[in-house]
Write an enzyme that holds these catalytic residues in place. Structure first.
Site, PDB file in Angstrom:
ATOM      1  N   HIS A 273      58.193 -57.463  29.490  1.00 23.19           N
ATOM      2  CA  HIS A 273      56.857 -55.742  29.882  1.00 23.19           C
ATOM      3  C   HIS A 273      57.754 -55.028  30.802  1.00 23.19           C
ATOM      4  O   HIS A 273      57.746 -55.446  32.176  1.00 23.19           O
ATOM      5  CB  HIS A 273      55.937 -56.139  29.246  1.00 23.19           C
ATOM      6  CG  HIS A 273      55.321 -57.445  30.155  1.00 23.19           C
ATOM      7  ND1 HIS A 273      55.747 -57.247  30.906  1.00 23.19           N
ATOM      8  CD2 HIS A 273      54.771 -58.107  29.569  1.00 23.19           C
ATOM      9  CE1 HIS A 273      53.629 -58.118  31.588  1.00 23.19           C
ATOM     10  NE2 HIS A 273      54.010 -58.728  30.540  1.00 23.19           N
TER      11      HIS A 273
HETATM   12  P1  TYD Z   1      51.342 -61.326  27.722  1.00 28.65           P
HETATM   13  O1  TYD Z   1      51.551 -59.796  28.287  1.00 28.65           O
HETATM   14  O2  TYD Z   1      52.246 -61.725  26.581  1.00 28.65           O
HETATM   15  O3  TYD Z   1      51.708 -62.812  29.028  1.00 28.65           O
HETATM   16  P2  TYD Z   1      53.085 -63.052  30.126  1.00 28.65           P
HETATM   17  O4  TYD Z   1      53.201 -60.999  30.337  1.00 28.65           O
HETATM   18  O5  TYD Z   1      52.911 -63.260  30.788  1.00 28.65           O
HETATM   19  O6  TYD Z   1      54.142 -63.191  29.229  1.00 28.65           O
HETATM   20  O7  TYD Z   1      49.822 -62.081  27.475  1.00 28.65           O
HETATM   21  C1  TYD Z   1      48.963 -62.488  26.314  1.00 28.65           C
HETATM   22  C2  TYD Z   1      48.502 -62.486  25.550  1.00 28.65           C
HETATM   23  O8  TYD Z   1      47.577 -62.143  27.061  1.00 28.65           O
HETATM   24  C3  TYD Z   1      48.786 -60.802  25.126  1.00 28.65           C
HETATM   25  O9  TYD Z   1      47.743 -61.026  24.260  1.00 28.65           O
HETATM   26  C4  TYD Z   1      47.540 -60.496  26.023  1.00 28.65           C
HETATM   27  C5  TYD Z   1      46.430 -61.280  26.496  1.00 28.65           C
HETATM   28  N1  TYD Z   1      46.712 -60.682  28.188  1.00 28.65           N
HETATM   29  C6  TYD Z   1      45.022 -60.393  28.330  1.00 28.65           C
HETATM   30  O10 TYD Z   1      44.111 -60.379  27.798  1.00 28.65           O
HETATM   31  N2  TYD Z   1      44.302 -60.155  29.927  1.00 28.65           N
HETATM   32  C7  TYD Z   1      45.549 -59.813  30.464  1.00 28.65           C
HETATM   33  O11 TYD Z   1      45.590 -60.320  31.707  1.00 28.65           O
HETATM   34  C8  TYD Z   1      47.125 -60.375  30.298  1.00 28.65           C
HETATM   35  C9  TYD Z   1      48.220 -61.251  31.461  1.00 28.65           C
HETATM   36  C10 TYD Z   1      47.378 -61.050  29.223  1.00 28.65           C
END
Ligand code: TYD
Length: 138
Positions: free
Chosen positions: A53
């Site tokens: 992302h």
């Molecule tokens: P995600 O963005 O998929 O993690 P990464 O970028 O590390 O692969 O996040 C996983 C889940 O956690 C998603 O449902 C969003 C939630 N999340 C939060 O609630 N707060 C945060 O600060 C982050 C990074 C994720």
């Protein structure tokens, strides 16, 4: 500026002594923003790709405080890969940069410092959308 110049590698000072290592990170000093959020990723392995992302607003610093991982960084035109393998190094990721984290060692603890509180709305999770948005900025 090239992508690599924008997404610079940060080297933190080791204040350790014979008792062990100590690394200090202060918002606005050793990293270029005030820290609003901290999260860490562990329990991933070499088979997963995370991130995938870009963010409209948030800036990040990624640090493998234990173990190793790789980050592929792109702005849709240039691309480079950073190997995070030392607790004393980090990579700064400005806003609107696409990132994939992968090749996690089983002991990887990837610490992420962020410039803003979590807001799912500012995440761009579709790469085609990202490319379109970047074209509008250029
Ligand atoms: P995600 O963005 O998929 O993690 P990464 O970028 O590390 O692969 O996040 C996983 C889940 O956690 C998603 O449902 C969003 C939630 N999340 C939060 O609630 N707060 C945060 O600060 C982050 C990074 C994720």
């Amino acid at each position: 500026m090239t992508l690599q110049e924008r997404c610079r590698i940060l080297q933190f000072t080791d204040l350790g002594d014979e008792r062990g290592k100590l690394v200090v990170i202060e918002g606005g000093q050793s990293i270029p923003f005030e820290i609003k959020r901290v999260f860490y990723i562990y329990g991933s392995d070499a088979s997963v790709v995370r991130g995938q992302h870009a963010n409209m607003e948030s800036e990040f610093v990624l640090i493998n405080v234990a173990g190793q991982s790789k980050v592929r960084i792109t702005d849709g035109q240039e691309e480079f890969i950073v190997e995070l393998d030392r607790p004393m190094m980090g990579v700064y990721i400005p806003k609107l940069i696409w990132k994939d984290m992968y090749n996690f060692s089983s002991d990887s603890v990837l610490l992420v410092l962020a410039s803003s509180h979590y807001d799912g709305e500012e995440y761009i999770r579709n790469y085609d959308d990202y490319i379109r948005i970047m074209e509008d900025y250029r």
